[in-house]
Design an enzyme around this catalytic site. Structure first.
Site, mmCIF file in Angstrom:
data_model
loop_
_atom_site.group_PDB
_atom_site.id
_atom_site.type_symbol
_atom_site.label_atom_id
_atom_site.label_comp_id
_atom_site.label_asym_id
_atom_site.label_seq_id
_atom_site.Cartn_x
_atom_site.Cartn_y
_atom_site.Cartn_z
ATOM 1 N N GLY A 9 0.790 -1.260 0.131
ATOM 2 C CA GLY A 9 -0.037 -0.085 0.258
ATOM 3 C C GLY A 9 0.780 1.252 0.052
ATOM 4 C CD GLN A 13 -3.695 10.255 4.956
ATOM 5 O OE1 GLN A 13 -4.463 9.729 5.199
ATOM 6 N NE2 GLN A 13 -3.680 11.556 5.447
ATOM 7 C CE1 TYR A 143 -9.981 1.458 8.168
ATOM 8 C CE2 TYR A 143 -10.763 3.004 9.905
ATOM 9 C CZ TYR A 143 -9.867 2.541 9.095
ATOM 10 O OH TYR A 143 -8.470 2.672 9.166
ATOM 11 C CE LYS A 147 -7.556 -0.906 9.534
ATOM 12 N NZ LYS A 147 -6.365 -1.501 9.162
HETATM 13 N N1 SER Z 1 -8.837 8.229 9.302
HETATM 14 C C1 SER Z 1 -9.556 6.915 9.416
HETATM 15 C C2 SER Z 1 -10.843 7.189 8.532
HETATM 16 O O1 SER Z 1 -11.429 8.060 8.838
HETATM 17 C C3 SER Z 1 -9.619 6.683 10.789
HETATM 18 O O2 SER Z 1 -8.880 5.359 10.841
HETATM 19 O O3 SER Z 1 -11.398 6.164 8.115
#
Ligand code: SER
Length: 318
Positions: A9, A13, A143, A147
């Site tokens: 990756g 960012q 997400y 995680k």
């Molecule tokens: N910056 C990330 C998001 O907003 C948080 O882990 O998904």
């Protein structure tokens, strides 16, 4: 052949800046950048680069053997906003890529793994202020669920198979070199680009939404520090809380306005407001400080100065 570092990756960012930082430390040839797509950054492509689909175990294994990889930073992921649009794809990418790297560790094909977790592991039932390392975690986003499950798998692979995997729960990360991809905290980056371009910005989070944030340099420092720390000092094998600075869109606006007095901010919440509302306001990171010496350098004032100068410099180059 000397052992090497692989960044998965690397066009993202965090991955891009991690690649630059690790190449500065270890030399260009010691750090293999990889991504599912080829890089458009001449800086990244100046060192070794591989096309790698992290969900394809054989592809992963081939790259690891070809370069005699010792350490993997597994940075590929689908972030919170995008994963809400593509739930199954988000789950699949985030989990399969993690299992692949953990299994490389289990098979002793790599020795050390970094995998990023997030404040998204927390949910609406988590204490919002000074959120402890160990607390209620009922994430409500795809997400966050990926995680949190990922953290449990990291701890499991460490305990059951001795895989040396280390992880940090990143706050919202602020940077200018590479754009973020679909996060809930991205307003805190867009604001700088718009402030310099059009002197106005409409935030997709409401003015009083407090979230934990961090400048990229601090995040990169933390990542390299936890990976350099002696094994015995890494006592938490799920993921460490990490705090930078917490602020609201309104507080960020006030700080930017000090530099650009005619800058105007408007607010129009979208679906990401619900995600932000389910996350903590500020995090307790005392365990990262005591176990491996974590300390932040950047406060809000410094972040705003650096971001304005950084975004301006991009505009001058382009
Ligand atoms: N910056 C990330 C998001 O907003 C948080 O882990 O998904």
């Amino acid at each position: 052949m000397p052992s090497k570092i692989l960044i998965v990756g690397a066009c993202g960012q965090i991955g891009s800046e991690l690649t630059f930082a690790l190449r500065d430390i270890h030399g260009e040839d010691a750090v293999i950048a990889s991504d599912i797509k080829s890089s458009t950054s001449p800086e990244l492509a100046s060192g070794p680069f591989e096309i790698l689909d992290a969900t394809d175990y054989d592809n992963f294994k081939t790259v690891v053997s070809k370069h005699n990889i010792d350490t993997v930073y597994m940075m590929a992921a689908m972030l919170s906003g995008t994963a809400e649009k593509f739930p199954e794809k988000g789950w699949d990418l985030n989990m399969t890529s993690l299992f692949n790297v953990l299994n490389l560790g289990k098979e002793k094909l790599v020795n050390k793994i970094f995998w990023p977790s997030s404040i998204a592991v927390f949910g609406p039932t988590t204490p919002k202020v000074d959120t402890p390392q160990q607390t209620i975690m009922e994430p409500t986003t795809v997400y966050g669920i990926s995680k949190q499950a990922g953290e449990r798998w990291c701890a499991y692979y460490y305990k059951r198979y001795g895989v040396d995997v280390r992880s940090i729960r990143y706050p919202g990360l602020i940077s200018y070199k590479t754009p973020p991809g679909g996060g809930t905290t991205d307003y805190a980056i867009e604001i700088f680009h718009e402030a310099l371009k059009s002197s106005s910005y409409t935030s997709f989070l409401s003015q009083e939404t407090t979230l934990p944030m961090m400048y990229m340099d601090d995040a990169i420092n933390a990542t390299i520090s936890i990976m350099d720390a002696p094994t015995e000092s890494i006592k938490i094998r799920s993921s460490y809380n990490l705090a930078g600075v917490s602020f609201t869109p309104e507080e960020l606006y006030a700080e930017v306005k000090k530099h650009i007095p005619d800058f105007e901010m408007n607010y129009k919440s979208d679906f990401r407001q619900d995600i932000a509302d389910s996350w903590p306001n500020c995090i307790n990171d005392s365990e990262a400080a005591s176990d491996w010496g974590w300390k932040k350098d950047f406060d809000l004032e410094m972040i705003v100065k650096e971001m304005l100068a950084g975004v301006k410099s991009l505009k001058e180059v382009n």
